[in-house]
Write a protein that holds these residues in place. Structure first.
Motif, PDB file in Angstrom:
ATOM      1  N   ILE A 124       0.832  -1.214   0.000  1.00 31.36           N
ATOM      2  CA  ILE A 124       0.000   0.000   0.000  1.00 31.36           C
ATOM      3  C   ILE A 124       0.863   1.259   0.000  1.00 31.36           C
ATOM      4  CG2 ILE A 124      -1.713   1.301   1.323  1.00 31.36           C
ATOM      5  CD1 ILE A 124      -2.651  -1.471   2.392  1.00 31.36           C
ATOM      6  N   TYR A 125       1.904   1.250   0.833  1.00 27.49           N
ATOM      7  CA  TYR A 125       2.734   2.452   0.981  1.00 27.49           C
ATOM      8  C   TYR A 125       3.474   2.781  -0.315  1.00 27.49           C
ATOM      9  CZ  TYR A 125       6.259   5.687   2.717  1.00 27.49           C
ATOM     10  OH  TYR A 125       7.066   6.786   2.903  1.00 27.49           O
ATOM     11  N   PHE A 126       3.990   1.743  -0.990  1.00 29.46           N
ATOM     12  CA  PHE A 126       4.824   1.976  -2.178  1.00 29.46           C
ATOM     13  C   PHE A 126       4.034   1.956  -3.475  1.00 29.46           C
ATOM     14  CE2 PHE A 126       8.118   0.183   0.740  1.00 29.46           C
ATOM     15  CZ  PHE A 126       8.917   1.318   0.806  1.00 29.46           C
ATOM     16  N   ILE A 127       2.718   1.920  -3.394  1.00 31.86           N
ATOM     17  CA  ILE A 127       1.912   1.744  -4.604  1.00 31.86           C
ATOM     18  C   ILE A 127       2.124   2.854  -5.624  1.00 31.86           C
ATOM     19  CG2 ILE A 127      -0.208   2.958  -3.868  1.00 31.86           C
ATOM     20  CD1 ILE A 127      -1.725   0.449  -4.997  1.00 31.86           C
ATOM     21  N   ASP A 128       2.404   4.071  -5.174  1.00 30.98           N
ATOM     22  CA  ASP A 128       2.667   5.174  -6.102  1.00 30.98           C
ATOM     23  C   ASP A 128       4.054   5.767  -5.900  1.00 30.98           C
ATOM     24  OD1 ASP A 128       2.166   6.229  -3.633  1.00 30.98           O
ATOM     25  OD2 ASP A 128       0.494   7.507  -4.248  1.00 30.98           O
ATOM     26  N   LYS A 129       4.965   4.984  -5.271  1.00 27.32           N
ATOM     27  CA  LYS A 129       6.310   5.488  -4.973  1.00 27.32           C
ATOM     28  C   LYS A 129       7.412   4.692  -5.662  1.00 27.32           C
ATOM     29  CE  LYS A 129       5.249   7.525  -0.445  1.00 27.32           C
ATOM     30  NZ  LYS A 129       3.783   7.454  -0.573  1.00 27.32           N
ATOM     31  N   ILE A 130       7.070   3.554  -6.264  1.00 30.02           N
ATOM     32  CA  ILE A 130       8.050   2.751  -6.987  1.00 30.02           C
ATOM     33  C   ILE A 130       7.499   2.438  -8.371  1.00 30.02           C
ATOM     34  CG2 ILE A 130       9.099   1.696  -4.927  1.00 30.02           C
ATOM     35  CD1 ILE A 130       7.326  -0.722  -5.328  1.00 30.02           C
ATOM     36  N   ASP A 131       8.403   1.989  -9.264  1.00 32.79           N
ATOM     37  CA  ASP A 131       7.937   1.707 -10.628  1.00 32.79           C
ATOM     38  C   ASP A 131       7.004   0.489 -10.621  1.00 32.79           C
ATOM     39  OD1 ASP A 131       9.585  -0.858 -11.703  1.00 32.79           O
ATOM     40  OD2 ASP A 131      10.831   0.321 -10.338  1.00 32.79           O
ATOM     41  N   ARG A 132       6.195   0.390 -11.635  1.00 29.48           N
ATOM     42  CA  ARG A 132       5.097  -0.589 -11.642  1.00 29.48           C
ATOM     43  C   ARG A 132       5.598  -2.040 -11.712  1.00 29.48           C
ATOM     44  NH1 ARG A 132       1.163   2.761 -15.788  1.00 29.48           N
ATOM     45  NH2 ARG A 132       0.847   4.566 -14.402  1.00 29.48           N
ATOM     46  N   LYS A 133       6.709  -2.266 -12.420  1.00 25.46           N
ATOM     47  CA  LYS A 133       7.230  -3.635 -12.488  1.00 25.46           C
ATOM     48  C   LYS A 133       7.690  -4.113 -11.105  1.00 25.46           C
ATOM     49  CE  LYS A 133       8.584  -4.025 -17.341  1.00 25.46           C
ATOM     50  NZ  LYS A 133       9.701  -4.309 -18.294  1.00 25.46           N
ATOM     51  N   THR A 134       8.344  -3.218 -10.384  1.00 29.07           N
ATOM     52  CA  THR A 134       8.793  -3.574  -9.034  1.00 29.07           C
ATOM     53  C   THR A 134       7.595  -3.809  -8.125  1.00 29.07           C
ATOM     54  OG1 THR A 134      10.791  -2.230  -9.337  1.00 29.07           O
ATOM     55  CG2 THR A 134      10.206  -2.844  -7.071  1.00 29.07           C
ATOM     56  N   HIS A 135       6.586  -2.959  -8.272  1.00 32.59           N
ATOM     57  CA  HIS A 135       5.379  -3.125  -7.463  1.00 32.59           C
ATOM     58  C   HIS A 135       4.681  -4.445  -7.799  1.00 32.59           C
ATOM     59  CE1 HIS A 135       1.136  -2.469  -6.251  1.00 32.59           C
ATOM     60  NE2 HIS A 135       1.708  -1.874  -5.210  1.00 32.59           N
ATOM     61  N   LEU A 136       4.682  -4.821  -9.070  1.00 33.72           N
ATOM     62  CA  LEU A 136       4.074  -6.084  -9.478  1.00 33.72           C
ATOM     63  C   LEU A 136       4.802  -7.271  -8.834  1.00 33.72           C
ATOM     64  CD1 LEU A 136       2.047  -7.643 -11.238  1.00 33.72           C
ATOM     65  CD2 LEU A 136       3.693  -7.504 -13.120  1.00 33.72           C
ATOM     66  N   LYS A 137       6.148  -7.210  -8.823  1.00 30.21           N
ATOM     67  CA  LYS A 137       6.931  -8.277  -8.187  1.00 30.21           C
ATOM     68  C   LYS A 137       6.629  -8.353  -6.689  1.00 30.21           C
ATOM     69  CE  LYS A 137      10.745  -7.969 -11.496  1.00 30.21           C
ATOM     70  NZ  LYS A 137      12.162  -7.547 -11.698  1.00 30.21           N
ATOM     71  N   LEU A 138       6.496  -7.187  -6.053  1.00 29.33           N
ATOM     72  CA  LEU A 138       6.154  -7.147  -4.631  1.00 29.33           C
ATOM     73  C   LEU A 138       4.784  -7.782  -4.398  1.00 29.33           C
ATOM     74  CD1 LEU A 138       6.748  -6.130  -1.733  1.00 29.33           C
ATOM     75  CD2 LEU A 138       5.708  -3.947  -2.387  1.00 29.33           C
ATOM     76  N   THR A 139       3.839  -7.508  -5.304  1.00 22.08           N
ATOM     77  CA  THR A 139       2.497  -8.085  -5.198  1.00 22.08           C
ATOM     78  C   THR A 139       2.537  -9.599  -5.335  1.00 22.08           C
ATOM     79  OG1 THR A 139       1.635  -6.071  -6.224  1.00 22.08           O
ATOM     80  CG2 THR A 139       0.147  -7.919  -6.080  1.00 22.08           C
ATOM     81  N   TYR A 140       3.368 -10.090  -6.256  1.00 18.93           N
ATOM     82  CA  TYR A 140       3.497 -11.540  -6.436  1.00 18.93           C
ATOM     83  C   TYR A 140       4.064 -12.202  -5.175  1.00 18.93           C
ATOM     84  CZ  TYR A 140       2.572 -11.240 -11.486  1.00 18.93           C
ATOM     85  OH  TYR A 140       1.983 -11.055 -12.717  1.00 18.93           O
ATOM     86  N   THR A 141       5.092 -11.586  -4.579  1.00 19.49           N
ATOM     87  CA  THR A 141       5.675 -12.191  -3.366  1.00 19.49           C
ATOM     88  C   THR A 141       4.678 -12.168  -2.214  1.00 19.49           C
ATOM     89  OG1 THR A 141       6.679 -10.092  -2.632  1.00 19.49           O
ATOM     90  CG2 THR A 141       8.022 -11.540  -4.030  1.00 19.49           C
ATOM     91  N   PHE A 142       3.851 -11.122  -2.159  1.00 23.63           N
ATOM     92  CA  PHE A 142       2.802 -11.046  -1.136  1.00 23.63           C
ATOM     93  C   PHE A 142       1.804 -12.189  -1.307  1.00 23.63           C
ATOM     94  CE2 PHE A 142      -1.458  -9.072  -0.099  1.00 23.63           C
ATOM     95  CZ  PHE A 142      -1.342  -9.222   1.277  1.00 23.63           C
TER      96      PHE A 142
END
Length: 446
Positions: A124-142
């Motif tokens: 939630i915190y990084f949803i608009d603070k990091i690039d989308r590919k990195t956020h997607l990888k974070l979502t997958y690990t979650f």
């Protein structure tokens, strides 16, 4: 004195100890199952948002995530330990059995859980603070951490029903205990329900966005309808498989309530099929009030009866089909060096073998007979029955009252004492202890 490894008695008047755990579990399931389902949903939404450049989906995920923090990770994190706290009080030897079999599995589950909790905050915190590919990888690990938590805890919970293989009793192996025949159908059954819950909660979030963005609100409500319908189908499919992997005692108890259960599930299936169809065909009809109401319906009419049924179907056992609900070890487990205790109890009785019996009650006299009977009845019966006449769950007195004192003693000695009922613990005791219990139960039932 030759004593058994009993723990102090925990009894909740009118409800019985086991149902306190069931109530806590029902609340926890609503929260925890939403979190795992939402983790899978987030992975899907993040992929779609990144692939199609849909920035509006990130706003939806952020709103959903904020709801998730309160609903799942605050309520769930409180009620999760609450289940094990109440279970430890109600069935301490059962929890001891789980710890001795799965200590490293449980430790691993907590590693996944800690990552899951940190992951949802980061998501939630990084949803608009990091690039989308990195956020997607974070979502997958979650999502992986959430499903990992589920997979590990399901193996433990499934063992509470039964190991599913006789190999476990010979080897005592954690893998033989974990990979029972109902572990995987149980896991996929829960995954289906989790997906359905993520859609049900998702409709609450999407319907609340209607004033700001009507088109997006209706699109997401429609998508959540499809998600819920898919989850419902998976739940029903794997439930049918799961039922076919249950032990005899569970099937016996399930058969006794079959008509009520089938009617309840048919009504729920029709109701929610109509609801999900409305969400798909007429998403504008799904208001926030309706969405919240349907979430409460699935909790009160679906989850709570389901938790009661699960608690009931395990009887007379609480773990591994060797720990009875009244703390007595009911069979040998050579692989763990565990011995059946029913023979010793038949010979010496609870008054001689339970370390928590007050010394003044270890010998039955005319003066203390009813007090001894009350204590023995609580030890032997309170994990499954409430002992007051107006008890809420399986009240013992209305069942036993019509038998009379001699009838109660005869039933305990020749039915319960022989272990001839599949869903009741074998409680074989000396005659004088049966006398005290029968006298107490008969006096209370009048």
């Amino acid at each position: 004195m030759d004593l058994l490894g009993f723990y102090p008695l925990f009894y909740v008047p009118h409800f019985g100890s086991a149902w306190l755990m069931g109530l806590t579990g029902a609340i926890h399931i609503m929260a925890s199952h939403t979190s795992v389902g939402a983790a899978l949903l987030f992975a899907f939404l993040a992929y779609k948002a990144q692939k199609e450049n849909r920035t509006d989906l990130y706003d939806y995920m952020k709103r959903y995530g904020m709801f998730l923090l309160i609903f799942s990770y605050v309520i769930g994190s409180i009620t999760g330990p609450g289940i094990w706290y109440t279970a430890t009080a109600a069935s301490p030897r059962g929890i001891s059995a789980l710890i001795h079999n799965f200590v490293w599995v449980w430790a691993t589950e907590w590693v996944f859980f800690v990552y899951e909790v940190l992951g949802v905050f980061a998501l939630i915190y990084f949803i608009d603070k990091i690039d989308r590919k990195t956020h997607l990888k974070l979502t997958y690990t979650f999502a992986i951490a959430s499903v990992g938590t589920l997979a590990l805890i399901i193996g433990i919970i499934s063992f509470m029903m039964w190991p599913g293989t006789d190999a476990y009793y010979a080897t005592g192996s954690a893998s033989d205990a974990f990979f029972g025949i109902n572990t995987f159908p149980h896991m996929f059954l829960r995954i289906g329900f989790m997906i359905m819950m993520s859609g049900i909660i998702g409709m609450i979030i999407s319907s609340a966005m209607r004033k700001e963005n009507k088109a997006l609100s209706e699109e997401l409500t429609q998508k959540m309808g499809w998600v819920s319908l898919l989850g419902g189908f998976v739940t029903v499919f794997f439930f049918m498989w799961y039922v076919n992997t249950l032990p005899l005692n569970a099937l016996t108890l399930l058969g006794m309530q079959k008509d009520t259960i089938v009617m309840n599930r048919i009504i729920l299936a029709i109701l929610f099929s109509v609801y999900f169809s409305i969400a798909i065909i007429k998403p504008q009809w799904v208001t926030r009030t309706l969405a919240i109401t349907m979430m409460l319906v699935i909790g009160i009419v679906g989850v709570w009866p389901g938790e009661k049924l699960r608690e009931t179907m395990r009887k007379p056992w609480v773990a591994g089909q060797y720990v009875y609900s009244d703390q007595i070890i009911g069979r040998d487990v050579p692989g763990k060096g565990i011995k059946d205790e029913t023979g010793r109890l038949s010979e010496k009785g609870l008054l001689k073998l339970d370390p928590w019996i007050p010394d003044r009650l270890r010998t039955i006299t005319p003066e203390n007979k009813l007090e001894v009977g009350k204590l023995l009845t609580r030890i032997a019966c309170s994990n499954c029955h409430s002992l007051e006449k107006d008890g809420v769950y399986r009240p013992l007195m209305p069942l036993a009252g019509p038998m009379g004192e001699e009838g109660i003693k005869d039933y305990m000695k020749n039915v319960i004492g022989t272990g001839s009922i599949a869903y009741m613990p074998k409680i074989s005791l000396p005659d004088e202890e049966y006398d005290a219990m029968a006298a107490y139960i008969a006096s209370q039932a009048k």
